[in-house]
Design an enzyme around this catalytic site. Sequence first.
Site, mmCIF file in Angstrom:
data_model
loop_
_atom_site.group_PDB
_atom_site.id
_atom_site.type_symbol
_atom_site.label_atom_id
_atom_site.label_comp_id
_atom_site.label_asym_id
_atom_site.label_seq_id
_atom_site.Cartn_x
_atom_site.Cartn_y
_atom_site.Cartn_z
ATOM 1 N N GLN A 96 0.769 -1.032 0.328
ATOM 2 C CA GLN A 96 0.287 -0.350 0.147
ATOM 3 C C GLN A 96 0.797 1.515 0.071
ATOM 4 O OE1 GLN A 96 -3.683 0.322 -0.616
ATOM 5 N NE2 GLN A 96 -2.963 -1.488 -0.715
ATOM 6 N N ASP A 97 1.197 1.787 0.708
ATOM 7 C CA ASP A 97 1.915 3.055 0.690
ATOM 8 C C ASP A 97 2.891 3.505 1.684
ATOM 9 O OD1 ASP A 97 0.684 4.725 -1.090
ATOM 10 O OD2 ASP A 97 -0.594 5.656 -0.684
ATOM 11 N N ALA A 98 3.021 1.537 1.870
ATOM 12 C CA ALA A 98 3.982 2.169 3.606
ATOM 13 C C ALA A 98 5.663 2.459 2.899
ATOM 14 C CB ALA A 98 4.006 1.392 4.643
ATOM 15 N N GLY B 152 3.526 8.239 3.175
ATOM 16 C CA GLY B 152 3.088 7.201 3.982
ATOM 17 C C GLY B 152 3.839 6.948 4.778
ATOM 18 N N ARG C 144 -1.933 6.701 -9.951
ATOM 19 C CA ARG C 144 -1.584 8.224 -9.556
ATOM 20 C C ARG C 144 -0.630 9.170 -10.356
ATOM 21 N NH1 ARG C 144 -0.171 6.381 -3.326
ATOM 22 N NH2 ARG C 144 -2.186 4.990 -3.412
#
Lengths: 387, 600
Positions: free
Chosen positions: B217-219, B369, B401
């Site tokens: 994900q955005d980690a 993130g 994005r």
Amino acid sequence: MSDIYVKFEDKLPGRVLEEMKVEAKANKLTDAEITKALNEAVKEYGESLISPGESIGIITAESFGEAGTQMTLDVFHMAGVAEIQVTRGLPRLIELFDARKIPSTPSMEVYLKPEHTKTEKTIRKIASYLKEMKLNEISKEFTLNIMSESIEVELDEKKMRDFGFKKDEIYETLKKNLKNATIKDSKKGFTLKPDTEEINLSILYKLKENAKDALLRGIPKIKQVLPTKKDGKYVILCAGSNLKKVLKMDQVEEKLTISNNLFEIATTLGIEAARQAIINESVAVIENQGLDIDIRHVMFLADLMTQTGVVRGITRGGISGEKESVLARASFETPLNHLIIASLTGGKDNLKSVIENVMVNQPIPLGTGLPELVSSIGDKKEKETEK
Amino acid sequence: MVDVFLNEKFVGTVTDQNEFLNIIKSQRRDGTITEKLNIGYNGDLDEIHVETTKGRCRRPLIIVKNGKSTLTEDHIQKIKDKSLSWTDLVKEGIVEYLDAREEENALVALDENQVTKDHSHLEISPITILGICTALVPFSNFGSSSRLIRGSKLQKQGLGVYAQNYLLRLDTDASILHYPQRPITKTFMHDVFNYDQHAMGQNFTIAVMSYQGYNMQDAVILNKGSVERGLGRTTYFKPFSATEMRYSGGLMDEVGIPDKEMKGYRSERDYRNLEDDGIVFTEAKLKADDVLIGKTSPPRFLGGLDEFNMDANTRRESSIALGEGMHGTVDATFLTENEEGNRLVQTRLRQQRIPEIGDKFASRHGQKGVIGLLVPHTDMPFSSRGITPDIIFSPHSIPSRMTVSHLLEVISGKVGALAGEYIDATTFDTPTEKGLRKQLMNLGFSEDGKETFYNPMTGEKIDAKIYTGNIFYLKLKHMVANKMHARAAGRIQLLTRQPVEGRAMGGGLRVGEMEKDCLVAHGASLLLKERFDSDKTILHICETCGMFATYDSYKNQAICTRCGGDAKVSPVEMSYAFKLLLDEVRSLGIDSKIELKEKF
């Protein structure tokens, strides 16, 4: 051969058995094969049954609720393609479950009998006879003549030709449909005079508005028609719905023709048809949105909405307002009203359902809270000693 | 005849509107009338509006005369020499401010080459369409607009040196970044804005790859070695204050160590860091419950006899202490007065914040993130040149994005770091991708920014080439240490006997309507009951009248005061909230009874 089925009569519902019979015959199965198939069917049927104490109501609500959050409000249009606007997505789903008396976009799918679908021209002609035509649509002007106390209607020759109207035909239909007025032929169209003894401006004005809305041909409420082909069959899509009148037409295939107005279906075709309509319309929305909700949830909801013989919505005026428990009703909407009515009539809450037990912090009668252990300890001891 | 309005009031008419407009404008430019006046002609309504009111949004433009900009090379040279200032330009009628209405009459050229005889004004720079924060995003003309908006919003949350005099300030929720850097990829706005004086971020070496799934994900994954060397390290300041309030009757609060007999006295240990004046000493290491400022207050309500009995016993303890789970060092103490002239004691707590799992980081392109894992330096993938990245960023964050600007900054940062120069990537005026690629190649690197990486655990070469470079990253103000919260038992509300809300009070986490539905759906009846047991009470109910009975704890029995001692009274367990509902209904005069039934 039929005795094989008799054995399964208490294990499978009649409808499934009938279906199996037909299929077995068509596939020419032997007795052993039929037994095997029936056993499979029993297994499948057993697996799709719900266990006692399963909270199907909440699960149904969650199944719709979760999917509802993902529904897009996007409406896709195609450039240059004629289409009839129909409400879809979440708004349509809400409208269905609320059981609104009139849907925001009433519409119909009119199928024709095979003998009338030979050429496109005949279909177009039938379609044009479905659409309601009013005097306003083929007239140029309505003039209010105060001096002669009459209204002069000027007809549009071009539009008359386009829609296939003749002046004397219009004259005849107007005579039938326009009440309280004398119609006279004039040079450009007609002259209308009110029949009332006293004539004033407001009566004249009313007549003018009535004349504009005078029906010349077609079925009332059908605002727009669009003949198209759907799954290889000719359909006339209609904006506006009038199931009763359309079904009476000779050319219409009454087995296929359907409206999207639940109440119209319930009054003309009966409550079972309305139940099926709820299922079909909901499934159409769900599939259109690319979602996956088990049909049993939809069926459960449709059953619930139609079980009393009338279509009821899931609103405070419908099913949710008919809950037995005062506390459960009060916790849904307008709590004050429910508490006031309960106190005036001496309402009693037996704390039998979910929400009221949550309120008083007692175990809810569902799942693990449903069964109560009943055991006769004495008998067990006796049996053990016997051994 | 054209109607003329001054500040929306009709003042008269003119016959030739153009002449009138020209006179007013030229007088404004030569300084005869105020520069803050704007005039606009509305052709549809045939009205002239003159505005001098405050609160209008205005923007500066260069005046164009006869198809030529009035700003000459001579002016620019003088500005460079600092012999001419901005206000001089406005005074001389070279630059003027237009409001929205006057702008409607202006024809503005975007570039000096495009100026024709019809133009009335020239844009100073196309970057003026952007605000300060937005103009700070490099390569922003390569990104998507929604990400640009997000990117500029994130910059406001970045930690850095927010004010140079931060040591003298007492801001709530203030942080200082330990080693702020100037971004390698900067924009024109960084110079204008004096970014060097209050930088808020660091240049990270980035590798765009996945690592054991800890950056899904955005980690992001941070290099623990880098963190130990000071990457993303901040100091968090938290102020505390106490006022010596004055009350009626000459009573007042007093700062000082409370007497041991004082009502509400904490343990002696809690006051150990206080000096004789009742204020904690600087550089004291504090833990939870430790007192920062000792204070006593007079009794809240003065009863009849209390007025004659004003010894220490009637005063209350009202010290300022650290809350649960808080710790830190006392940074500074300030002794001042507030507006009413009351003595004000303020202290500031300082905490070092080393990046930990869950802290939030972001680049300037809306790519935010939280840390998913801190990897020891030895376990970090390394390039063929022996470089380990500071941060590992997930490649899945890019395609949907479309933040091309993020990727370009990686390359330009790499070029800048290797060549030892700052790259100016101002919006609409950026270095080309081609040029950057060429420079990178001349520096001896692969022109696409990719490098060979090795798996640190096995030493094997990683099959795919890894996109790597340098990018400016911000540590955002959302840190786990400020948000982490859990509770078992704790404070409850007086009215409902349910747990209080909020982290600061050590409140509970709400099992809401939808969470309840989930337990119902699972049929977990008894678990559901247990969850809602927080306010359970046992009430005694008279089985004859259905009302609450009175429990006599002395005699250890319950008696219905209505039906007398013979009536059968049974204890019933229910939620306190339901008892409240019944009480309220009864207070409305509705007789609500509870009928009891044997369970078995």
